[in-house]
Design a protein around this motif. Sequence first.
Motif, PDB file in Angstrom:
ATOM      1  N   PHE A  41      30.290 -62.545   7.275  1.00  0.00           N
ATOM      2  CA  PHE A  41      28.887 -62.345   6.896  1.00  0.00           C
ATOM      3  C   PHE A  41      28.062 -63.606   7.154  1.00  0.00           C
ATOM      4  CE2 PHE A  41      31.539 -59.675   4.181  1.00  0.00           C
ATOM      5  CZ  PHE A  41      30.982 -58.424   4.402  1.00  0.00           C
ATOM      6  N   PRO A  42      28.075 -64.130   8.369  1.00  0.00           N
ATOM      7  CA  PRO A  42      27.312 -65.362   8.639  1.00  0.00           C
ATOM      8  C   PRO A  42      25.810 -65.162   8.494  1.00  0.00           C
ATOM      9  CG  PRO A  42      28.108 -64.393  10.693  1.00  0.00           C
ATOM     10  CD  PRO A  42      28.757 -63.636   9.581  1.00  0.00           C
ATOM     11  N   ASP A  43      25.338 -63.899   8.642  1.00  0.00           N
ATOM     12  CA  ASP A  43      23.905 -63.640   8.531  1.00  0.00           C
ATOM     13  C   ASP A  43      23.475 -63.285   7.119  1.00  0.00           C
ATOM     14  OD1 ASP A  43      25.393 -61.331   8.611  1.00  0.00           O
ATOM     15  OD2 ASP A  43      23.888 -60.148   9.660  1.00  0.00           O
ATOM     16  N   ASP A  44      24.431 -63.242   6.171  1.00  0.00           N
ATOM     17  CA  ASP A  44      24.154 -62.948   4.766  1.00  0.00           C
ATOM     18  C   ASP A  44      23.287 -61.693   4.624  1.00  0.00           C
ATOM     19  OD1 ASP A  44      24.160 -63.126   2.052  1.00  0.00           O
ATOM     20  OD2 ASP A  44      22.735 -64.789   1.914  1.00  0.00           O
ATOM     21  N   PRO A  45      23.812 -60.511   4.997  1.00  0.00           N
ATOM     22  CA  PRO A  45      22.989 -59.290   4.992  1.00  0.00           C
ATOM     23  C   PRO A  45      22.566 -58.841   3.600  1.00  0.00           C
ATOM     24  CG  PRO A  45      25.304 -58.754   5.362  1.00  0.00           C
ATOM     25  CD  PRO A  45      25.202 -60.243   5.405  1.00  0.00           C
ATOM     26  N   LEU A  46      23.243 -59.324   2.551  1.00  0.00           N
ATOM     27  CA  LEU A  46      22.909 -58.892   1.195  1.00  0.00           C
ATOM     28  C   LEU A  46      21.824 -59.756   0.560  1.00  0.00           C
ATOM     29  CD1 LEU A  46      26.512 -58.177  -0.164  1.00  0.00           C
ATOM     30  CD2 LEU A  46      24.907 -56.573   0.885  1.00  0.00           C
ATOM     31  N   LYS A  50      18.836 -59.387  -3.336  1.00  0.00           N
ATOM     32  CA  LYS A  50      18.902 -60.215  -4.544  1.00  0.00           C
ATOM     33  C   LYS A  50      17.599 -60.109  -5.345  1.00  0.00           C
ATOM     34  CE  LYS A  50      22.130 -63.584  -2.567  1.00  0.00           C
ATOM     35  NZ  LYS A  50      22.332 -64.978  -2.119  1.00  0.00           N
ATOM     36  N   ASN A  51      17.772 -60.006  -6.654  1.00  0.00           N
ATOM     37  CA  ASN A  51      16.643 -59.991  -7.590  1.00  0.00           C
ATOM     38  C   ASN A  51      15.645 -58.871  -7.315  1.00  0.00           C
ATOM     39  OD1 ASN A  51      17.701 -62.410  -8.753  1.00  0.00           O
ATOM     40  ND2 ASN A  51      16.663 -63.614  -7.159  1.00  0.00           N
ATOM     41  N   GLN A  52      16.142 -57.729  -6.820  1.00  0.00           N
ATOM     42  CA  GLN A  52      15.282 -56.582  -6.556  1.00  0.00           C
ATOM     43  C   GLN A  52      15.589 -55.468  -7.555  1.00  0.00           C
ATOM     44  OE1 GLN A  52      12.845 -56.501  -4.414  1.00  0.00           O
ATOM     45  NE2 GLN A  52      13.273 -58.385  -3.269  1.00  0.00           N
ATOM     46  N   PRO A  53      14.569 -54.700  -7.976  1.00  0.00           N
ATOM     47  CA  PRO A  53      14.828 -53.560  -8.873  1.00  0.00           C
ATOM     48  C   PRO A  53      15.619 -52.479  -8.151  1.00  0.00           C
ATOM     49  CG  PRO A  53      12.545 -53.580  -8.138  1.00  0.00           C
ATOM     50  CD  PRO A  53      13.146 -54.878  -7.680  1.00  0.00           C
ATOM     51  N   PRO A  54      16.287 -51.598  -8.881  1.00  0.00           N
ATOM     52  CA  PRO A  54      17.127 -50.559  -8.255  1.00  0.00           C
ATOM     53  C   PRO A  54      16.390 -49.703  -7.228  1.00  0.00           C
ATOM     54  CG  PRO A  54      17.567 -50.675 -10.599  1.00  0.00           C
ATOM     55  CD  PRO A  54      16.399 -51.578 -10.347  1.00  0.00           C
ATOM     56  N   SER A  55      15.129 -49.328  -7.519  1.00  0.00           N
ATOM     57  CA  SER A  55      14.386 -48.493  -6.574  1.00  0.00           C
ATOM     58  C   SER A  55      14.156 -49.225  -5.259  1.00  0.00           C
ATOM     59  CB  SER A  55      13.042 -48.084  -7.183  1.00  0.00           C
ATOM     60  OG  SER A  55      12.267 -49.238  -7.521  1.00  0.00           O
ATOM     61  N   TYR A  64      18.308 -50.422   5.906  1.00  0.00           N
ATOM     62  CA  TYR A  64      19.424 -51.112   6.563  1.00  0.00           C
ATOM     63  C   TYR A  64      20.276 -50.126   7.355  1.00  0.00           C
ATOM     64  CZ  TYR A  64      23.297 -54.366   7.204  1.00  0.00           C
ATOM     65  OH  TYR A  64      24.255 -55.177   7.761  1.00  0.00           O
ATOM     66  N   ILE A  65      20.503 -48.934   6.772  1.00  0.00           N
ATOM     67  CA  ILE A  65      21.325 -47.928   7.450  1.00  0.00           C
ATOM     68  C   ILE A  65      20.545 -47.245   8.564  1.00  0.00           C
ATOM     69  CG2 ILE A  65      22.630 -45.788   7.133  1.00  0.00           C
ATOM     70  CD1 ILE A  65      23.082 -46.652   4.213  1.00  0.00           C
ATOM     71  N   PHE A  66      19.258 -46.960   8.301  1.00  0.00           N
ATOM     72  CA  PHE A  66      18.409 -46.280   9.287  1.00  0.00           C
ATOM     73  C   PHE A  66      17.216 -47.186   9.604  1.00  0.00           C
ATOM     74  CE2 PHE A  66      20.399 -42.867   6.767  1.00  0.00           C
ATOM     75  CZ  PHE A  66      21.100 -42.216   7.782  1.00  0.00           C
ATOM     76  N   PRO A  67      17.375 -48.089  10.585  1.00  0.00           N
ATOM     77  CA  PRO A  67      16.305 -49.058  10.879  1.00  0.00           C
ATOM     78  C   PRO A  67      14.964 -48.425  11.252  1.00  0.00           C
ATOM     79  CG  PRO A  67      18.365 -49.743  11.897  1.00  0.00           C
ATOM     80  CD  PRO A  67      18.594 -48.363  11.368  1.00  0.00           C
ATOM     81  N   PHE A  68      14.953 -47.163  11.689  1.00  0.00           N
ATOM     82  CA  PHE A  68      13.676 -46.552  12.081  1.00  0.00           C
ATOM     83  C   PHE A  68      12.730 -46.431  10.886  1.00  0.00           C
ATOM     84  CE2 PHE A  68      15.428 -42.740  10.254  1.00  0.00           C
ATOM     85  CZ  PHE A  68      14.334 -41.935   9.950  1.00  0.00           C
ATOM     86  N   LEU A  69      13.271 -46.421   9.656  1.00  0.00           N
ATOM     87  CA  LEU A  69      12.426 -46.340   8.465  1.00  0.00           C
ATOM     88  C   LEU A  69      11.586 -47.601   8.282  1.00  0.00           C
ATOM     89  CD1 LEU A  69      14.948 -44.756   5.922  1.00  0.00           C
ATOM     90  CD2 LEU A  69      13.036 -43.622   7.083  1.00  0.00           C
ATOM     91  N   GLU A  70      11.996 -48.680   8.945  1.00  0.00           N
ATOM     92  CA  GLU A  70      11.253 -49.929   8.814  1.00  0.00           C
ATOM     93  C   GLU A  70       9.994 -49.915   9.674  1.00  0.00           C
ATOM     94  OE1 GLU A  70      12.081 -54.739   9.186  1.00  0.00           O
ATOM     95  OE2 GLU A  70      13.742 -53.338   9.064  1.00  0.00           O
TER      96      GLU A  70
END
Length: 654
Positions: A41-46, A50-55, A64-70
């Motif tokens: 994990f050199p790019d630290d994907p998580l 950090k410090n984000q609400p569940p929603s 992250y799974i479906f980049p088109f949503l970005e």
Amino acid sequence: MGNADYAYPSAKVDGGYHQVAVPPPQPFFKSLKYSLKETFFPDDPLRQFKNQPPSRKFILGMRYIFPFLEWAPRYSFQFFKSDLISGMTIASLAIPQGISYAKLANLPPIYGLYSSFVPPLIYAMMGTSRDLAVGTVAVASLLIASTLGTEVNADENPKLYLHLAFTATFFAGVLQASLGLLRLGFIVDFLSHATIVGFMGGAATVVCLQQLKGILGLERFTHSTDITSVMRSVFSQTHEWRWESGVLGCCFLFFLLIAKHFSKKKPKFFWISAMAPLTSVILGTLIVYLTHAERHGVQVIGQLKKGLNPLSAGDLVFSSPYMMTAIKTGMITGMIALAEGIAVGRSFAMFKNYHIDGNKEMIAIGVMNIAGSCTSCYLTTGPFSRSAVNFNAGCKTAVSNIIMAVAVMVTLLCLTPLFHYTPLVVLSSLIISAMLGLIDYEAAIHLWKVDKFDFIVCMGAYVGVVFGSVEIGLVIGVVISLLRVLLFVARPRTSVLGNIPNSMIYRNVDQYPIANSIPGILILEIDAPIYFANASYLRERISRWINEEEDKLKSSGETSLQYVIFDMGAVGNIDTSGISMLEEVKKTADRRGLKLVLANPGAEVMKKLNKSNFIANIGQEWIHLTVGEAVAACSFMLHSHKHNPAKDESEHSV
């Protein structure tokens, strides 16, 4: 000379100043966790979670799974116009290429169109490249034909051959997705640039030679891919050559090459090269239909089924004696397709100054091949030719892949009967035209100029493919590349350093002839980690450096050698064999009346030297932060004590 005149206070020699620190001990599991994180994990994907609400974490996870949503919320009509033009342009290339490459894989032509429908839709949702145009590729098609063809004859048992092609695609997708999920993308890097250049060039040469079957109108042809078998098959059937097919093929090949050359010279007319394949198919079909050339030896595609991809999940073979063949084919083609797709995506991302995630790309390519294997598709990736057309057409997002897929869908539903009279010789011309661009002789010349060993890797892969098989060529390229890595590890470079005049900088005397040697001091730079594989070599090479330096000093009548300094700045790590080597070198130096000094050791090296008690053995005062400080300390000792430094040390310890 050099730093011989530097005064060096004794306080520094006693280690009270600029002492090299030993890193504080870390718990084993903490060190293991850090090592695993840096490896996988050199790019630290998580970090973004950090410090984000569940929603918010859920939204970020879906992106992250479906980049088109970005990028979808920011999608505009201006983007759509550009993607529409790009999508229609690459569709005009994808349709004839899909049919051609399916024939190259010894599959029915319709499966080339199937493979240009479902995979692009999946990649558009999961891929991170804006420019990658998904579809079948010639090299993977050739690999499927050569590896599966050795076990199953596509003409005698077409159903089993087709099912094995689907199964190989499934295993290729599983491999690709697994590499992405397990963060093992670095494995693809073992396919060096030189290996890929040679392999692609060799595969392109073989593909071009095999198209002589279509150009000459031959009905029987060898299933082997080596040049000897192909040429024997061609010239043993001279009585079956069809001049009509040959003339038609040469004319279309000339037209395609002229169109490509014109577009290359004038990039704004890129669409001429992009439209040339479809134009050739249309013209060839009209010529055959109007002249009834199929009655005079010109072979045609024949009937193509109308309709969308039928499901093929039930056709996957998991119990046949041929399953291992399918797995092997999937592993080989999957790695090659993955390397090509990621390399192409990164190349165009660099031009547009954006970043693609290699692990996401692996997952996207893997998932689209798994889904494709269940919907009558064979192996797909991002071919360079189609992606280059997509890039030049001005695509903005992966929607261009969706436009292409819709165009292919319309073709499957309505237009497949129109390809009945398409001559196979046109498809052969299309393949030859595309493959000539993969023979990158300029890259081979560049390798020769820059790095002769890389050139050997390239030519080894090329010769292996052309005179052996695609598997042999790939193995030769990878083996020679790994051999080079092993040589780098087993035979690291060592060099003598000298002082750049009027500075505290020390550099390789071969690179900087103006660098001065220090009387009585030999400075050696070790340019690699010290492991069991190179410990013996380094011991012998260091001994030879010392012998050569002493012989040179004796012949010139200069001060005898008193100190040997090791610049450890490039030694990132050391194992127990390396520590044993240093202990042996120290004992040898002590017997010869020399003092061993270390400069600039890293944290990992210091930690292991401390645990092995080597620091206590050599003395903390003889380990320095820089080569300059080490030289100054040794010069101070030389000027303060004119006799043997080893004897000084023994007296000091008493």
